[in-house]
Design an enzyme around this catalytic site. Structure first.
Site, PDB file in Angstrom:
ATOM      1  CB  CYS A   8      -0.993  -0.003   1.158  1.00  0.00           C
ATOM      2  SG  CYS A   8      -0.302   0.263   2.808  1.00  0.00           S
ATOM      3  CB  CYS A  13      -3.644   1.701   7.018  1.00  0.00           C
ATOM      4  SG  CYS A  13      -3.502   3.174   8.050  1.00  0.00           S
ATOM      5  NE  ARG A  14      -4.574   1.371   1.588  1.00  0.00           N
ATOM      6  CZ  ARG A  14      -4.450   1.939   0.397  1.00  0.00           C
ATOM      7  NH1 ARG A  14      -5.388   1.770  -0.514  1.00  0.00           N
ATOM      8  NH2 ARG A  14      -3.392   2.671   0.109  1.00  0.00           N
ATOM      9  CB  SER A  15       0.324  -3.360   2.779  1.00  0.00           C
ATOM     10  OG  SER A  15       1.106  -2.371   3.376  1.00  0.00           O
TER      11      SER A  15
END
Length: 156
Positions: A8, A13-15
């Protein structure tokens, strides 16, 4: 051994959420020796930092470990060291293309390619939206399907 790298923007956050969720699913399937997992970012704002508080909170609420995870930057070597590079959005794909060497062996996908019911092809960034629950649901479903895809493709 298959190697999966989630990517990301800032890798907080996302990865890392996807890394932790996928690692949990791989462990549950007893495939820790067949699949190696990591995450990285395309931007260097948070290098060496642990996952975002929102990511840690949602993972903790689901009993998923994020121990030892620290943000790192995508490296040129990643394109040949990893079997699959899984990006969270189209912008991440474009950024990856700037890092990519002329030739590489990794197969690059967006995570939501593995969630056909997703209306948007991009996982929204909860750093900006604050919606860690929505992102967790997307990541959880997509990681389940990604694991099935890899098991089928790799015969494991």
């Amino acid at each position: 051994m298959s190697k999966v790298l989630f990517v990301c923007l800032g890798n907080i956050c996302r990865s890392p959420m996807a890394e932790a969720v996928f690692r949990s699913k791989v462990k549950e399937a007893g495939l820790e020796r067949q699949i190696d997992i990591d995450s990285a970012g395309t931007g260097d704002w948070h290098l060496g930092e642990p996952p975002h508080e929102g990511t840690r909170s949602i993972l903790k609420s689901h009993g998923i470990s994020y121990d030892g995870m620290k943000s790192r930057l995508v490296k040129t070597e990643d394109f040949n060291d990893y079997t699959y590079i899984i990006a969270m959005d189209a912008s991440n794909i474009r950024n990856l293309q700037t890092f990519a060497p002329d030739s590489y062996s990794a197969s690059i996908h967006k995570l939501l390619e593995f969630a056909p019911d997703a209306s948007n092809g991009d996982v929204p960034d909860p750093y900006y939206t604050g919606n860690f629950n929505e992102v967790f649901e997307m990541v959880d479903e997509s990681c389940e399907r990604l694991l099935a895809y890899i098991r089928n493709r790799e015969g494991i």
